[in-house]
Design a protein around this motif. Structure first.
Motif, PDB file in Angstrom:
ATOM      1  N   HIS A 195       0.885  -1.380  -0.152  1.00 21.34           N
ATOM      2  CA  HIS A 195       0.111  -0.052   0.422  1.00 21.34           C
ATOM      3  C   HIS A 195       0.967   1.266   0.019  1.00 21.34           C
ATOM      4  CE1 HIS A 195      -2.633  -3.057   1.529  1.00 21.34           C
ATOM      5  NE2 HIS A 195      -3.909  -2.374   1.071  1.00 21.34           N
ATOM      6  N   THR A 235      -1.535  -3.670  -3.685  1.00 21.70           N
ATOM      7  CA  THR A 235      -0.973  -4.454  -4.896  1.00 21.70           C
ATOM      8  C   THR A 235      -0.361  -5.416  -4.513  1.00 21.70           C
ATOM      9  OG1 THR A 235      -0.521  -2.323  -6.008  1.00 21.70           O
ATOM     10  CG2 THR A 235       0.947  -4.189  -6.693  1.00 21.70           C
ATOM     11  N   GLU A 284       7.708   3.258  -5.189  1.00 17.35           N
ATOM     12  CA  GLU A 284       7.648   1.610  -5.123  1.00 17.35           C
ATOM     13  C   GLU A 284       9.051   0.999  -4.486  1.00 17.35           C
ATOM     14  OE1 GLU A 284       7.064   3.423  -7.698  1.00 17.35           O
ATOM     15  OE2 GLU A 284       5.515   2.918  -8.867  1.00 17.35           O
ATOM     16  N   SER A 322       0.348   0.379  -7.407  1.00 19.76           N
ATOM     17  CA  SER A 322      -0.884   1.296  -7.306  1.00 19.76           C
ATOM     18  C   SER A 322      -0.326   2.341  -6.147  1.00 19.76           C
ATOM     19  CB  SER A 322      -2.208   0.737  -7.266  1.00 19.76           C
ATOM     20  OG  SER A 322      -2.631  -0.269  -8.233  1.00 19.76           O
ATOM     21  N   HIS A 323      -0.728   3.521  -6.535  1.00 18.11           N
ATOM     22  CA  HIS A 323      -0.561   4.770  -5.502  1.00 18.11           C
ATOM     23  C   HIS A 323      -1.579   5.357  -4.961  1.00 18.11           C
ATOM     24  CE1 HIS A 323       3.828   5.428  -6.327  1.00 18.11           C
ATOM     25  NE2 HIS A 323       3.628   4.765  -7.712  1.00 18.11           N
ATOM     26  N   TRP A 337      -6.344   4.154  -0.781  1.00 15.65           N
ATOM     27  CA  TRP A 337      -4.931   3.267  -0.928  1.00 15.65           C
ATOM     28  C   TRP A 337      -5.011   2.048  -1.297  1.00 15.65           C
ATOM     29  CZ3 TRP A 337      -6.464   6.157   3.777  1.00 15.65           C
ATOM     30  CH2 TRP A 337      -5.761   7.361   3.728  1.00 15.65           C
ATOM     31  N   PRO A 338      -5.076   1.748  -2.774  1.00 18.26           N
ATOM     32  CA  PRO A 338      -5.177   0.252  -3.397  1.00 18.26           C
ATOM     33  C   PRO A 338      -4.166  -0.606  -3.023  1.00 18.26           C
ATOM     34  CG  PRO A 338      -4.812   1.972  -5.119  1.00 18.26           C
ATOM     35  CD  PRO A 338      -4.861   2.997  -4.049  1.00 18.26           C
TER      36      PRO A 338
END
Length: 392
Positions: A275, A313, A281, A296-297, A310-311
């Motif tokens: 997250h 990944t 990253e 994802s950001h 906050w997706p």
């Protein structure tokens, strides 16, 4: 200003004489010439004039009469020390004021001389020793200040760089935290690693905007809050919402915000869940090399309260590898003689050229090389967290 007396290789004493009696001032100047000292002499007749002089140039020694038109007694010492705290002060007293000399030293003067009883040799020794004592006291005060500052920084570092809380995990944890410049105040970079009861490994790396004790204190607060919330079972976006609430409550009126990366490492499933809250990253190192992950950001904490999303990944992990989380102090420095910033691409190229070694040495070499290329041109704190595993 003319330099008088002594050889060109002798130390120069910049002397300010504060004396309203012209005859006494002439006598002091004649005695100075007889001392053999190499000196610059400036004479002022009032405290106000002396303070104006001290505002424009540095002085090594002040010869101070205690009876001036605009101040009298030991009050003159405190008044002259304010604009020149590091200058040696020698008080000039009259024959009937022997007690005044002792009182002057109690008030902060380095020494005193009795008018009419001063000879060149005595004046020579008094000026030299007074300046020496003043410089020694200043060095001692600066050393004490540096020691207290180092102790304060060490306490903050213990909060920003804690011991990992691990139980059964076989992951090797390597962490480093460095202030942006020597003797600089700590910034708000923070990191932590915790293993929860379900065997998952949780990690965070974050960066509070700004520098200094306020940012560092907020970084410590967020790091402790993250560890407590992880152990309480909070995860993902809900955890970030709670951290944002804490940040807003603790930052007060200051417009501070924070970026961070949350990572959950599931060794059994061979996955890592990320997250990103305004943070870059992590890097994944495998047998084929090191690359930046694609994830994802979400928004940094504190920028738009209650509006952040906050997706997650999920990354598949190899049997053997390493994840490196870091703050931007590692990439925002200059890239050698080039005026451009190192950036992620430069960091990856640098990692490619490093010799194979153990994780701790690798991180140390990486930091040393980035700092060598930057050469002090950009100052920022940096935090690096590397997690290595080998399940082959």
């Amino acid at each position: 200003m003319d330099v008088s007396g002594g050889s060109a290789s002798a130390p120069l004493y910049r002397i300010l004489l504060i004396e309203d009696d012209e005859a006494d001032a002439v006598l002091v100047e004649e005695l100075l010439h007889d001392t053999g000292l190499r000196f610059e002499l400036t004479t002022r007749t009032t405290l106000a004039g002396a303070r104006t002089e001290l505002a424009t140039r540095a002085i090594d020694c002040i010869l101070l009469d205690l009876h001036l038109p605009d101040v009298s007694g030991t009050e003159a010492i405190a008044a002259i020390r304010e604009p020149a705290p590091h200058a040696a002060v020698i008080v000039l007293t009259g024959l009937s004021e022997r007690q005044a000399g002792a009182e002057a030293m109690t008030a902060g003067a380095q020494d005193y001389l009795v008018k009419g009883k001063v000879e060149a040799d005595l004046l020579h020794r008094t000026i030299r020793y007074a300046v020496y004592r003043s410089r020694t006291e200043r060095a001692g005060a600066e050393a004490q200040k540096a020691r207290l500052r180092a102790e304060e920084n060490a306490r903050l570092e213990r909060g920003l760089l804690p011991q990992p809380l691990l139980d059964t995990s076989t992951v090797t944890v390597t962490s480093r935290y460095l202030p942006g410049a020597e003797m600089a105040l700590l910034g708000g970079d923070f990191l932590d690693v915790v293993e929860s009861d379900d065997g998952l490994l949780h990690a965070v790396v974050g960066d509070v905007s700004g520098h200094g004790p306020d940012a560092a204190a907020l970084g410590v607060c967020l790091r402790i809050a993250w560890r407590s919330l992880i152990l309480a079972g909070h995860r993902g976006p809900h955890l970030l919402h709670l951290m944002e609430r804490i940040l807003i409550a603790e930052r007060g009126p200051q417009p501070l915000f924070a970026t961070c990366t949350l990572l959950t490492l599931d060794q059994k499933a061979a996955t890592a869940t990320l997250h990103l809250a305004g943070h870059h990253e992590p890097l994944l190192t495998t047998a084929e090399g090191t690359q930046e992950l694609v994830a994802s950001h979400g928004m940094a904490l504190g920028i738009a309260p209650k509006l952040g999303t906050w997706p997650a990944t999920v990354i598949s992990l190899p049997a053997t590898g390493a994840l490196t989380l870091y703050t931007d102090g590692l990439t925002e420095g200059h890239d050698g003689a080039n005026t451009a910033r190192l950036g992620v691409e430069g960091l990856l190229a640098l990692i490619h050229d490093l010799p194979p070694t153990d994780p701790a040495t690798h991180v140390d070499l990486l930091i040393a090389e980035t700092q060598a290329r930057n050469a002090g041109r950009h100052t920022d704190d940096l935090a690096v967290l590397r997690l290595d595993w080998n399940h082959a």
